[in-house]
Design a protein around this motif. Structure first.
Motif, PDB file in Angstrom:
ATOM      1  N   ASN A  20       0.858  -1.179   0.000  1.00  0.00           N
ATOM      2  CA  ASN A  20       0.000   0.000   0.000  1.00  0.00           C
ATOM      3  C   ASN A  20       0.897   1.233   0.000  1.00  0.00           C
ATOM      4  O   ASN A  20       1.403   1.639   1.044  1.00  0.00           O
ATOM      5  CB  ASN A  20      -0.907  -0.019   1.231  1.00  0.00           C
ATOM      6  CG  ASN A  20      -1.876   1.141   1.233  1.00  0.00           C
ATOM      7  OD1 ASN A  20      -1.716   2.084   0.468  1.00  0.00           O
ATOM      8  ND2 ASN A  20      -2.881   1.070   2.083  1.00  0.00           N
ATOM      9  N   GLU A  79       0.410   4.395  -0.350  1.00  0.00           N
ATOM     10  CA  GLU A  79      -0.068   5.519   0.458  1.00  0.00           C
ATOM     11  C   GLU A  79       0.441   5.417   1.891  1.00  0.00           C
ATOM     12  O   GLU A  79       1.057   6.333   2.426  1.00  0.00           O
ATOM     13  CB  GLU A  79      -1.605   5.514   0.442  1.00  0.00           C
ATOM     14  CG  GLU A  79      -2.246   6.790   0.911  1.00  0.00           C
ATOM     15  CD  GLU A  79      -2.150   7.876  -0.152  1.00  0.00           C
ATOM     16  OE1 GLU A  79      -2.205   9.043   0.225  1.00  0.00           O
ATOM     17  OE2 GLU A  79      -1.999   7.544  -1.346  1.00  0.00           O
ATOM     18  N   ARG A  88       4.175   7.103   3.819  1.00  0.00           N
ATOM     19  CA  ARG A  88       4.030   7.913   5.027  1.00  0.00           C
ATOM     20  C   ARG A  88       4.978   7.396   6.105  1.00  0.00           C
ATOM     21  O   ARG A  88       5.628   8.148   6.804  1.00  0.00           O
ATOM     22  CB  ARG A  88       2.591   7.851   5.563  1.00  0.00           C
ATOM     23  CG  ARG A  88       1.646   8.896   5.059  1.00  0.00           C
ATOM     24  CD  ARG A  88       2.195  10.283   5.113  1.00  0.00           C
ATOM     25  NE  ARG A  88       2.554  10.726   6.453  1.00  0.00           N
ATOM     26  CZ  ARG A  88       3.323  11.761   6.709  1.00  0.00           C
ATOM     27  NH1 ARG A  88       3.826  12.452   5.723  1.00  0.00           N
ATOM     28  NH2 ARG A  88       3.593  12.118   7.938  1.00  0.00           N
TER      29      ARG A  88
END
Lengths: 92, 110, 187
Positions: free
Chosen positions: C166, C168, C172
């Motif tokens: 993932n 995203e 982060r």
């Protein structure tokens, strides 16, 4: 700590550092691109900087620490300058 | 030789060996990795820790040099990643594309 | 990569307003103090004469280089600075050692197993010094290398983007760990 006294462990470390320098030089010669060579030179300069500090210990002279510092500074400026130069020019 | 100096010298030697080992691994990565970016990855990280370890080793053998050694260590810590980023950026801007693994079964773009 | 995800809000507006400059004396004193510390480390003695010359040189150097040290404005001085720095360096050295074990593992494997890609990482740090410091930290952590910085986005070369990651969340994670620490003493 007088003269050249290197312990068995120190010898092992020395062989490792020397091998590292050798491999780095190999990459420097092989390339194939300019950035590859610059990376190799950069890594070699870090090896040399710390190696000079070690040399100070082996020879028992603090003078080499200053040399290491100046060498590190010049190498850094050199690497950044070359990186900037290949960014501008288009021969890679 | 006094006992304490011997112990310090021995610890210093251990750090020297560890530092040498990391420098060697970094250089090996420089040789084995498939493209500039991965070479930078391996080279920078290992060279940084290897150099720091060597400097700590020297510090154990010559505690009176601690200040200057710390300065060299700090310098290496700050300049190595900057240099690497500069080279990586130059490589990217000159049009070198990062090596991609050939995804056989699952086509990329997760 | 590994580690739990700190729950810092990923929704940061990228309205990039220039940070205000501080009074010149702030920069001057920081620079002079920094140069003096370097001088003392180089001199390696507490000789009063040495210190006096060092003080004079530090003031002169700080005065001469004042114009080029805008970066120092981004440092937030507080009594807790040593604590914050210590916490940052604890995080940093853990990551650096992890990174090296990671390199060692990859490099000594019979076949180099990597799956690299260039990803974009958003950062909440707005100051130049903050972004520089974050980029440096990312370069020395496992599997990541900062390539470029554009406004609030870091371009990061990531050595092992397994399919199905993932992006995203994962990108982060790359920044969040250090950001939390750096925000304590940088703008």
């Amino acid at each position: 700590m007088t003269g050249l006294e290197i312990s068995p462990l120190g010898t092992v470390a020395f062989i490792l550092v020397a091998a590292a320098a050798l491999l780095g030089t190999l990459r420097l010669l092989l390339g194939p691109t300019v950035p590859d060579r610059v990376v190799a030179a950069d890594t070699l300069s870090v090896i040399t900087t710390s190696g000079l500090a070690w040399l100070a210990a082996v020879l028992g002279s603090a003078l080499y620490l200053d040399i290491a510092l100046v060498y590190g500074a010049l190498a850094f400026v050199g690497v950044v300058a070359v990186a900037r130069a290949i960014e501008k020019g288009e021969d890679a | 030789m006094s006992g304490v100096a011997d112990v310090f010298s021995f610890i210093g030697d251990l750090f020297l060996v560890v530092g040498g080992a990391f420098l060697f691994l970094g250089a090996l990565g420089l040789l084995r990795m498939p493209d500039v970016f991965n070479r930078i990855q391996a080279g920078t990280k290992a060279a940084t820790l290897g150099a720091l370890s060597l400097l700590v080793g020297v510090g154990f053998q010559h505690p009176e040099w601690a200040g200057k050694l710390a300065l060299i260590a700090l310098f290496v810590l700050i300049t190595t990643p900057v240099g690497s980023s500069a080279i990586a950026r130059a490589a990217l801007l000159t049009g070198l594309r990062p090596w991609r693994k050939a995804h056989g079964e699952a086509e990329e773009k997760p | 990569m590994q580690g739990p995800l700190p729950d810092s809000s990923p929704a940061a507006p990228s309205t990039h307003a220039a940070l205000p400059r501080r009074h010149w004396s702030y920069r001057f004193l920081l620079a002079a103090a920094g140069v003096f510390v370097v001088w003392m480390l180089l001199a390696g003695s507490l000789n009063p004469q040495e210190m006096a010359v060092g003080a004079a040189v530090s003031l002169a150097v700080a005065a001469l280089s004042l114009r080029h040290l805008v970066l120092l404005d981004d440092l937030v001085l507080s009594p807790l600075l040593p604590l914050h720095l210590a916490r940052y360096f604890a995080t940093f050295f853990t990551a650096l050692i992890h990174a090296n074990l990671d390199v060692a593992r990859r490099v000594t494997a019979p076949r180099v197993r990597i799956d690299p890609a260039v990803v974009e990482v958003h950062t909440d740090l707005h100051s130049d010094l903050g972004k520089l410091w974050l980029a440096n930290s990312i370069t020395l952590t496992p599997g990541t290398l900062s390539v470029d910085v554009k406004d609030q986005t870091l371009l990061v070369h990531w050595i092992d983007v397994s399919p199905g990651t993932n992006l995203e969340v994962a990108t982060r994670e790359i920044a969040a760990r250090f950001e939390a620490r750096l925000k304590e003493f940088l703008r």
